[in-house]
Design an enzyme around this catalytic site. Structure first.
Site, PDB file in Angstrom:
ATOM      1  CD  GLU A   1     -14.719  -6.342  19.316  1.00  0.00           C
ATOM      2  OE1 GLU A   1     -15.272  -6.797  20.338  1.00  0.00           O
ATOM      3  OE2 GLU A   1     -15.333  -5.760  18.427  1.00  0.00           O
TER       4      GLU A   1
ATOM      5  CE  LYS B   1     -15.479  -5.324  28.591  1.00  0.00           C
ATOM      6  NZ  LYS B   1     -16.537  -6.092  27.894  1.00  0.00           N
TER       7      LYS B   1
ATOM      8  CG  HIS C   1     -17.331 -11.003  23.616  1.00  0.00           C
ATOM      9  ND1 HIS C   1     -16.951 -12.036  24.441  1.00  0.00           N
ATOM     10  CD2 HIS C   1     -16.439 -10.006  23.822  1.00  0.00           C
ATOM     11  CE1 HIS C   1     -15.870 -11.668  25.123  1.00  0.00           C
ATOM     12  NE2 HIS C   1     -15.534 -10.451  24.768  1.00  0.00           N
TER      13      HIS C   1
HETATM   14  C1  LIG Z   1     -15.572  -6.984  27.079  1.00  0.00           C
HETATM   15  C2  LIG Z   1     -15.527  -6.959  25.611  1.00  0.00           C
HETATM   16  C3  LIG Z   1     -14.362  -7.340  24.930  1.00  0.00           C
HETATM   17  C4  LIG Z   1     -13.140  -7.886  25.610  1.00  0.00           C
HETATM   18  O1  LIG Z   1     -13.435  -9.140  26.132  1.00  0.00           O
HETATM   19  P1  LIG Z   1     -12.297 -10.060  26.799  1.00  0.00           P
HETATM   20  O2  LIG Z   1     -13.058 -11.264  27.249  1.00  0.00           O
HETATM   21  O3  LIG Z   1     -11.708  -9.301  27.914  1.00  0.00           O
HETATM   22  O4  LIG Z   1     -11.313 -10.384  25.736  1.00  0.00           O
HETATM   23  C5  LIG Z   1     -14.360  -7.260  23.552  1.00  0.00           C
HETATM   24  N1  LIG Z   1     -15.435  -6.817  22.875  1.00  0.00           N
HETATM   25  C6  LIG Z   1     -16.579  -6.433  23.494  1.00  0.00           C
HETATM   26  C7  LIG Z   1     -17.715  -5.954  22.685  1.00  0.00           C
HETATM   27  C8  LIG Z   1     -16.659  -6.501  24.885  1.00  0.00           C
HETATM   28  O5  LIG Z   1     -17.787  -6.141  25.495  1.00  0.00           O
END
Ligand SMILES: *Cc1c(COP(=O)(O)O)cnc(C)c1O
Length: 394
Positions: free
Chosen positions: A275, A70, A198
């Site tokens: 992630e 993403k 997250h």
């Molecule tokens: C956006 C997102 C990420 C990545 O987040 P960063 O802040 O860019 O590291 C990881 N997992 C999920 C479920 C997300 O929505």
């Protein structure tokens, strides 16, 4: 952040604990690349992506990394990470397709969108994805009907006081709903294996992870007391990148995470997944943009550049990021207030009003470091303008 400094200052000076935004190319390299490929040009350094991955892996031994495309789905990033043994976290069939094309197998993927359309769910399932997340009852019904044999993580909402983007505002079950949802999913015959969260994106203080992990541990204990033994914890993304402000080095940040993981889950033998999106790619790319117009309005110099808020600087709108702009030899040139605006006909397409820059010449190149995450990924062709070309360098 104070506690990190205290614990690290004995063997590290500040410059080794914090890092600031640095371009991945010099101005001479930028001139040559602009000559060859044109501008705007987003230059991704594969070695910088690898350096980030290796720093995370070294400081968090045993943790499995699933890059979140993403942040940036560009092929040079996906292929570099795939070749070095990273896995991938997808949220849509489109992201899965890009990951498959870059070489990832469905076994090296997790799907982390808690509220999926039926076609997103079934297409990813049909191509072999078997790990998914959920955070509500309606999703349980969907999973039972279409994909009853998958492995599931329950996404928890956590508070994230130091994050620029709060991702628990939209997703995640509350702590009170967690065990009831685990029981409901289990009663429906689903295979719930663990929990995810997250802390929010651009999470500046690793202490937010400490709080989230303590919260997850409480739920693990409550779940165990009703007979559900969870075995996976997914700590999401959130690792920060340096923009106009410096942030902790990946090393210092991940060491703090490691201590928190050890304190909250060290007694259990779990599979731990992370992630990272931004932390992997943000500082691995630099934008080369060119001054295409110049005027004076109300006494202030205005520079029009060939990329803007509808393009690679879209992160300023959606990601609340302010990118630093660098001019060649700025240390030796007098700096003045000015306005830097993007190339569209929209007057809100202003990149910055508060950065001091030298008197820029038409056709002069500017560099914007830390342009790898949430930049080209959210850019549009508004006004019929081309997106920045994306290239990978070693
Ligand atoms: C956006 C997102 C990420 C990545 O987040 P960063 O802040 O860019 O590291 C990881 N997992 C999920 C479920 C997300 O929505």
């Amino acid at each position: 952040m104070a506690s990190v400094l205290e614990s690290s200052s004995t063997d590290n000076d500040l410059s080794s604990v914090y890092r600031s935004a640095e371009p991945v190319i010099t101005f001479d390299q930028a001139e040559a690349l602009a000559e060859r490929y044109g501008t705007p040009l987003l230059v991704i350094s594969r070695s910088a992506v690898l350096r980030n991955f290796h720093a995370m892996r070294a400081a968090l031994p045993g943790v499995e990394f699933f890059y979140a495309p993403k942040a940036n789905p560009a092929d040079p990033i996906l292929r570099t990470l795939c070749e070095s043994g990273c896995s991938v976290d997808v949220c849509s069939h489109g992201e899965m397709t890009a990951a498959l094309r870059a070489g990832f197998s469905p076994e090296a993927m997790i799907h982390t969108h808690p509220c999926k359309t039926v076609s997103n769910l079934t297409q990813c399932y049909a191509e072999g994805l078997r790990w998914f997340t959920f955070d509500n009852s309606n999703e349980i019904a969907k999973l039972v009907r279409y994909t009853p044999d998958v492995n599931l993580l329950l996404r928890l909402a956590v508070s994230s006081s130091s994050s620029v983007i709060n991702l628990s505002a939209k997703f995640g079950a509350s702590e009170a709903d967690a065990v009831p949802l685990l029981l409901e999913a289990r009663a429906a015959g689903l295979n719930v294996r663990g929990m995810s969260f997250h802390v929010g994106s651009q999470c500046r203080a690793p202490e937010d992870f400490h709080r989230a992990l303590a919260q997850v541990r409480r739920i693990f204990n409550d779940a165990a007391s009703v007979g559900i033994d969870l075995e996976v914890i997914d700590i999401g993304g959130g690792l920060p990148a340096p923009y106009r402000d410096s942030v902790l080095t990946l090393d210092a940040y991940c060491q703090s995470l490691w201590r928190a993981l050890d304190a909250s889950f060290g007694d259990l033998n779990l599979r731990i997944i992370a992630e990272p999106g931004r932390g992997m790619c943000a500082d691995a790319a630099t934008l080369i943009t060119k001054v295409i117009g110049k005027s004076v309005r109300n006494g202030l110099p205005w520079y029009i550049i060939d990329d803007g808020l509808y393009g690679s600087f879209s992160g300023q709108v959606f990601d609340h990021t302010e990118f630093p702009l660098l001019a060649r030899g700025a240390e030796e040139r007098p700096l003045t207030e000015c306005v830097v605006a993007g190339p569209t006909c929209d007057s809100s397409d202003v990149v910055c009003r508060d950065q001091l820059l030298p008197d820029l010449a038409l056709e002069e190149l500017l560099l914007a470091p830390t342009m790898g995450a949430y930049t080209s990924a959210s850019a549009s062709n508004f006004n019929g303008l081309d997106l920045a070309r994306v290239i990978g360098i070693e």
